[in-house]
Design a protein around this motif. Structure first.
Motif, mmCIF file in Angstrom:
data_model
loop_
_atom_site.group_PDB
_atom_site.id
_atom_site.type_symbol
_atom_site.label_atom_id
_atom_site.label_comp_id
_atom_site.label_asym_id
_atom_site.label_seq_id
_atom_site.Cartn_x
_atom_site.Cartn_y
_atom_site.Cartn_z
ATOM 1 N N ASP A 230 -38.406 55.849 14.179
ATOM 2 C CA ASP A 230 -39.817 55.520 13.961
ATOM 3 C C ASP A 230 -40.733 56.455 14.755
ATOM 4 O O ASP A 230 -41.819 56.830 14.284
ATOM 5 C CB ASP A 230 -40.089 54.061 14.347
ATOM 6 N N ILE A 328 -51.206 47.536 15.513
ATOM 7 C CA ILE A 328 -50.231 47.256 14.474
ATOM 8 C C ILE A 328 -49.046 46.549 15.107
ATOM 9 O O ILE A 328 -48.821 46.642 16.315
ATOM 10 C CB ILE A 328 -49.756 48.539 13.748
ATOM 11 N N THR A 332 -41.611 45.799 9.378
ATOM 12 C CA THR A 332 -41.353 46.449 8.092
ATOM 13 C C THR A 332 -42.483 47.366 7.655
ATOM 14 O O THR A 332 -42.248 48.473 7.151
ATOM 15 C CB THR A 332 -41.118 45.384 7.001
ATOM 16 N N ASN A 333 -43.728 46.934 7.839
ATOM 17 C CA ASN A 333 -44.880 47.709 7.355
ATOM 18 C C ASN A 333 -45.530 48.558 8.442
ATOM 19 O O ASN A 333 -46.627 49.089 8.240
ATOM 20 C CB ASN A 333 -45.927 46.760 6.758
ATOM 21 N N MET A 334 -44.873 48.695 9.582
ATOM 22 C CA MET A 334 -45.489 49.360 10.723
ATOM 23 C C MET A 334 -45.927 50.787 10.408
ATOM 24 O O MET A 334 -47.073 51.169 10.660
ATOM 25 C CB MET A 334 -44.538 49.350 11.917
ATOM 26 N N LYS A 336 -46.459 52.274 7.529
ATOM 27 C CA LYS A 336 -47.508 52.316 6.503
ATOM 28 C C LYS A 336 -48.870 51.988 7.120
ATOM 29 O O LYS A 336 -49.865 52.683 6.869
ATOM 30 C CB LYS A 336 -47.190 51.316 5.391
ATOM 31 N N GLU A 337 -48.917 50.938 7.936
ATOM 32 C CA GLU A 337 -50.169 50.549 8.592
ATOM 33 C C GLU A 337 -50.615 51.620 9.580
ATOM 34 O O GLU A 337 -51.820 51.901 9.722
ATOM 35 C CB GLU A 337 -49.987 49.205 9.298
ATOM 36 N N GLU A 340 -52.278 54.452 7.705
ATOM 37 C CA GLU A 340 -53.611 54.065 7.240
ATOM 38 C C GLU A 340 -54.650 54.234 8.346
ATOM 39 O O GLU A 340 -55.751 54.746 8.115
ATOM 40 C CB GLU A 340 -53.591 52.618 6.744
#
Length: 354
Positions: A230, A328, A332-334, A336-337, A340
């Motif tokens: 990540d 954030i 799972t959506n870390m 993507k957020e 953004e």
């Protein structure tokens, strides 16, 4: 009532008779105060969120001596702070700390403000050993039974969400001041020496002011750690949108992680003092961190910040404060957020530079 609760109530009654702390439902008049002790001998980030409240106190009672009991982790943050008159560094051994409390007792403080909201009974004994029966002892509201140890508990502070605002509200209500959290202004005062050290550091790294980003790899607590994969994605996203060099900061324990995620556009920060790191972040475009201490440090030096948290619950209290960026939750959506937020920040930075 259970036997256990009955025993606790009896013990609390006995302690109340011994400590004899008179309860007050209103704060004390700052004009009547000559000497104040703020107990904040814990983490670096906790000191940072307390400093705007200390500034409020200095403004309300400029005639009073403001003492702060800090930890070895956090005392450097106050060395250049004009709002603090006397700085005490808490001893770490139990016996030496007890002796230090007895020494502080001789200062005869009028007010003692306890800002540590964990281990409240222990903190209550510390406040009473230092302040005795005459000091006006303050805490965030933590239950009726805590009046055993404190004269006053701030209910306004208990209602706030952000920790910066809880602290500010406690200080304000302790001295019967207006609790206007819009006036909370994070800050950190550094020295000319700290700025010169950063100049030398940036020259060594071949970097220019406001031409780099900072990523903190150290999470502080195990629960906040981010996996290597990540971090690699985070660095790539940042470079894709900003096309700038990235300075990696971390504890020595994260040396292997730093080696595993480094890219041609990353720079490893040499071992540095916390105030040099503060100046590094102050003069960066953006700071990213899973550690709340660095998140608060970035907020204090007014740098856009993205805080990465292990839960939505913790993010409510410790999020970046009054700076561009956001929070954030690692999941799972870390990523993507994260992208953004980075996209929005990069667009705004581009507009400002046009």
């Amino acid at each position: 009532m259970s036997k256990n609760n009955a025993a606790k109530k009896l013990l609390n009654s006995f302690i109340s008779l011994f400590l004899r702390n008179k309860r007050y439902d209103k704060g004390i008049n700052p004009d009547k105060v000559k000497k104040i002790l703020v107990i904040r001998n814990d983490a670096l980030g906790d000191m940072l969120i307390t400093m705007p409240a200390i500034a409020l106190l200095k403004k309300a009672a400029p005639h009073a001596e403001i003492h702060v009991l800090a930890s070895k982790k956090s005392f450097r943050l106050l060395e250049n702070d004009s709002n603090v008159d006397n700085l005490h560094i808490a001893e770490e051994g139990k016996l030496s700390f007890f002796k230090q409390m007895l020494t502080l007792r001789k200062e005869k403080f009028d007010v003692i403000i306890s800002t540590i909201y964990v281990g409240i009974t222990k903190q209550g004994f510390i406040a009473n050993i230092i302040g005795g029966r005459k000091a006006f002892k303050s805490l965030l509201y933590s239950g009726e039974e805590k009046y055993t140890y404190y004269n006053f508990q701030s209910k306004n502070a208990e209602k706030q969400i952000a920790m910066w605002e809880k602290m500010y509200a406690q200080f304000a209500e302790t001295f019967a001041l207006s609790t206007n959290v819009d006036k909370v202004i994070p800050y950190l005062q550094t020295s000319e020496s700290d700025k010169k050290t950063l100049n030398i550091l940036l020259e060594e790294l071949d970097l220019k002011y406001k031409e780099y980003l900072v990523v903190n790899l150290s999470a502080g607590q195990e629960r906040n750690k981010i996996v290597k994969e990540d971090y690699v994605e985070i660095l790539e996203i940042l470079h894709r949108y900003f096309n700038k060099n990235i300075v990696l900061i971390h504890m020595p324990s994260e040396n292997d992680l730093a080696d595993n995620v480094k890219k041609e556009y990353t720079n490893a920060l040499p071992k540095s003092d916390i105030l040099t790191i503060a100046e590094l972040i102050r003069n960066s475009i953006l700071c990213v961190s899973p550690d709340t201490g660095i998140v608060h440090l970035a907020s204090a030096v007014r740098t856009p910040t993205i805080g990465i948290f292990n839960s939505e619950y913790h993010s409510r209290f410790w999020a970046p404060y009054k700076v561009p960026g956001g929070k954030i939750v690692n999941g799972t959506n870390m990523l993507k957020e994260f992208e953004e937020i980075v996209s929005t920040l990069a667009s705004k930075t581009g507009e400002e530079n046009e």
